[in-house]
Scaffold this active site. Structure first.
Site, mmCIF file in Angstrom:
data_model
loop_
_atom_site.group_PDB
_atom_site.id
_atom_site.type_symbol
_atom_site.label_atom_id
_atom_site.label_comp_id
_atom_site.label_asym_id
_atom_site.label_seq_id
_atom_site.Cartn_x
_atom_site.Cartn_y
_atom_site.Cartn_z
ATOM 1 N N ILE A 149 -5.126 5.302 20.781
ATOM 2 C CA ILE A 149 -6.419 5.055 20.138
ATOM 3 C C ILE A 149 -6.926 3.678 20.562
ATOM 4 O O ILE A 149 -6.198 2.696 20.464
ATOM 5 C CB ILE A 149 -6.288 5.136 18.596
ATOM 6 C CG1 ILE A 149 -5.646 6.459 18.155
ATOM 7 C CG2 ILE A 149 -7.646 4.921 17.926
ATOM 8 C CD1 ILE A 149 -6.434 7.706 18.485
ATOM 9 N N GLU A 164 -10.127 3.390 -5.631
ATOM 10 C CA GLU A 164 -8.677 3.118 -5.655
ATOM 11 C C GLU A 164 -8.393 1.846 -6.441
ATOM 12 O O GLU A 164 -7.382 1.727 -7.139
ATOM 13 C CB GLU A 164 -8.140 2.968 -4.220
ATOM 14 C CG GLU A 164 -6.619 2.814 -4.134
ATOM 15 C CD GLU A 164 -6.138 1.366 -4.167
ATOM 16 O OE1 GLU A 164 -4.921 1.161 -4.243
ATOM 17 O OE2 GLU A 164 -6.979 0.450 -4.118
ATOM 18 N N GLU A 165 -9.310 0.890 -6.298
ATOM 19 C CA GLU A 165 -9.043 -0.456 -6.823
ATOM 20 C C GLU A 165 -8.987 -0.518 -8.348
ATOM 21 O O GLU A 165 -8.512 -1.493 -8.907
ATOM 22 C CB GLU A 165 -10.060 -1.461 -6.268
ATOM 23 C CG GLU A 165 -9.991 -1.646 -4.739
ATOM 24 C CD GLU A 165 -8.734 -2.370 -4.262
ATOM 25 O OE1 GLU A 165 -7.850 -2.661 -5.090
ATOM 26 O OE2 GLU A 165 -8.629 -2.618 -3.045
ATOM 27 N N ASP A 197 -3.191 2.099 3.743
ATOM 28 C CA ASP A 197 -3.884 1.092 2.939
ATOM 29 C C ASP A 197 -3.412 -0.274 3.428
ATOM 30 O O ASP A 197 -2.285 -0.680 3.122
ATOM 31 C CB ASP A 197 -3.541 1.318 1.456
ATOM 32 C CG ASP A 197 -4.325 0.403 0.525
ATOM 33 O OD1 ASP A 197 -5.079 -0.454 1.010
ATOM 34 O OD2 ASP A 197 -4.160 0.560 -0.710
ATOM 35 N N HIS A 231 -7.868 -9.280 -1.478
ATOM 36 C CA HIS A 231 -8.769 -9.166 -2.640
ATOM 37 C C HIS A 231 -9.711 -10.358 -2.796
ATOM 38 O O HIS A 231 -10.147 -10.652 -3.909
ATOM 39 C CB HIS A 231 -7.975 -8.919 -3.934
ATOM 40 C CG HIS A 231 -7.508 -7.504 -4.050
ATOM 41 N ND1 HIS A 231 -6.829 -7.015 -5.141
ATOM 42 C CD2 HIS A 231 -7.653 -6.450 -3.201
ATOM 43 C CE1 HIS A 231 -6.557 -5.731 -4.949
ATOM 44 N NE2 HIS A 231 -7.038 -5.364 -3.785
ATOM 45 N N ASP A 261 -3.982 -2.114 16.276
ATOM 46 C CA ASP A 261 -3.791 -1.232 17.431
ATOM 47 C C ASP A 261 -2.492 -0.421 17.272
ATOM 48 O O ASP A 261 -2.499 0.818 17.360
ATOM 49 C CB ASP A 261 -3.753 -2.095 18.698
ATOM 50 C CG ASP A 261 -3.849 -1.280 19.969
ATOM 51 O OD1 ASP A 261 -4.019 -0.051 19.879
ATOM 52 O OD2 ASP A 261 -3.750 -1.876 21.059
#
Ligand code: PHE
Ligand code: ZN
Ligand code: ZN
Length: 276
Positions: free
Chosen positions: A4, A131-132, A159, A246, A261
């Site tokens: 990728i 999610e948070e 995540d 955060h 990567d």
């Protein structure tokens, strides 16, 4: 599996940064920047030929959105899923947490389309909202699955996969899934550790609680890198894996390109192998 191109992942992160900049500096649940993030990812998937759905849920009185993308073909009673939360905290743009996982699985999905992959098992990608506030979106998704949860062969969670002072942590919840990632990194001579910082702290918990096999990758949050880890992985000992965790400084600059990567290539490897 294809390699990728990290430049494409970075370009997506720049887009998510722009979305935050245009929407009060964040992409948080209940804010305009979240929905704009969903629209951005969905547009790319639709163009590539995925069947996409935006599923709404209630998150603390505000409307939440999960984006689900299915790749045609494969045995749907054995669905392999990759997921990432797309929301940021209100304090910042959330580029490592979790633009990184969101853009990573997006580029792997686009690679699936480009290869016109014909997997044996069905492939599904998901971007979860809220999610948070405690994995609200992924919990809504799993609740809605009901009895269909037996059709999920495995759920892989991403995540934070581009932490600026990176580590290489592999979820140890399921031996079979753990091995797929460990083997990939071993071939690249990259040391890994079992993921412990995140137990129960991201969307995989919603799936694991429902009895679904889960795996995933994590490059570290606010824990500090040890001397031993710095020897293995480079970077700075005594410093957090992500010192901007955060915070408002979790911007497009808060990414280690090499880690991003490697992690993105690992996702492609795992999905190709697990769906074959
Ligand atoms: N779920 C945490 C968050 O979004 C990040 C995290 C992921 C922490 C994985 C530990 C392990 O803030
Ligand atoms: Zn977070
Ligand atoms: Zn996160």
């Amino acid at each position: 599996a294809p390699d990728i191109d990290v430049k494409s992942v970075k370009a997506d992160l720049d887009q998510l940064q722009s979305i935050a900049d245009a929407n009060g500096g964040n992409r948080a649940h209940g804010q305009a920047g979240y929905k704009a993030s969903v629209d951005f990812i969905k547009g790319k998937l639709d163009k590539a030929g995925f069947t996409t759905k935006v599923e709404e849920f209630d998150g603390g009185g505000a409307k939440g959105y999960n984006l689900v993308a299915d790749w045609k073909g494969g045995d749907e009673s054995k669905t392999v899923m990759a997921g990432a939360h797309l929301d940021s905290v209100p304090d910042g743009p959330g580029i490592n947490d979790n633009g990184s996982g969101s853009a990573g699985i997006l580029e792997v999905a686009l690679a699936v389309a480009k290869a016109d992959l014909k997997p044996t098992k069905h492939l599904r990608f998901a971007w979860f909202g809220d999610e948070e506030d405690g994995m609200v979106g992924s919990q809504a998704y799993v609740n809605k699955l009901g009895a269909d949860k037996s059709k999920i062969d495995s759920y892989l969670n991403f995540d934070m996969i581009g932490s600026p002072n990176p580590g290489y942590f592999v979820y140890d919840d399921d031996t079979r899934l753990e091995k797929v990632f460990k083997d990939f990194f071993a071939k690249k001579n990259i040391a890994t550790e079992k993921e412990t910082e995140g137990d129960g702290r991201s969307d995989h918990a919603s799936f694991k609680d429902a009895g679904i096999a889960v795996g995933g990758l994590f490059s570290g949050a606010d824990y500090k890198k040890t001397e031993e880890q710095a020897k293995n992985w480079g970077g700075e000992a005594g410093k957090a894996f992500d010192a901007c965790y955060h915070q408002s400084c979790d911007t497009a600059k808060n990414i280690d390109d090499k880690a991003l990567d490697n992690h993105t290539d690992a996702i492609a490897h795992a999905l190709w192998e697990l769906s074959s």
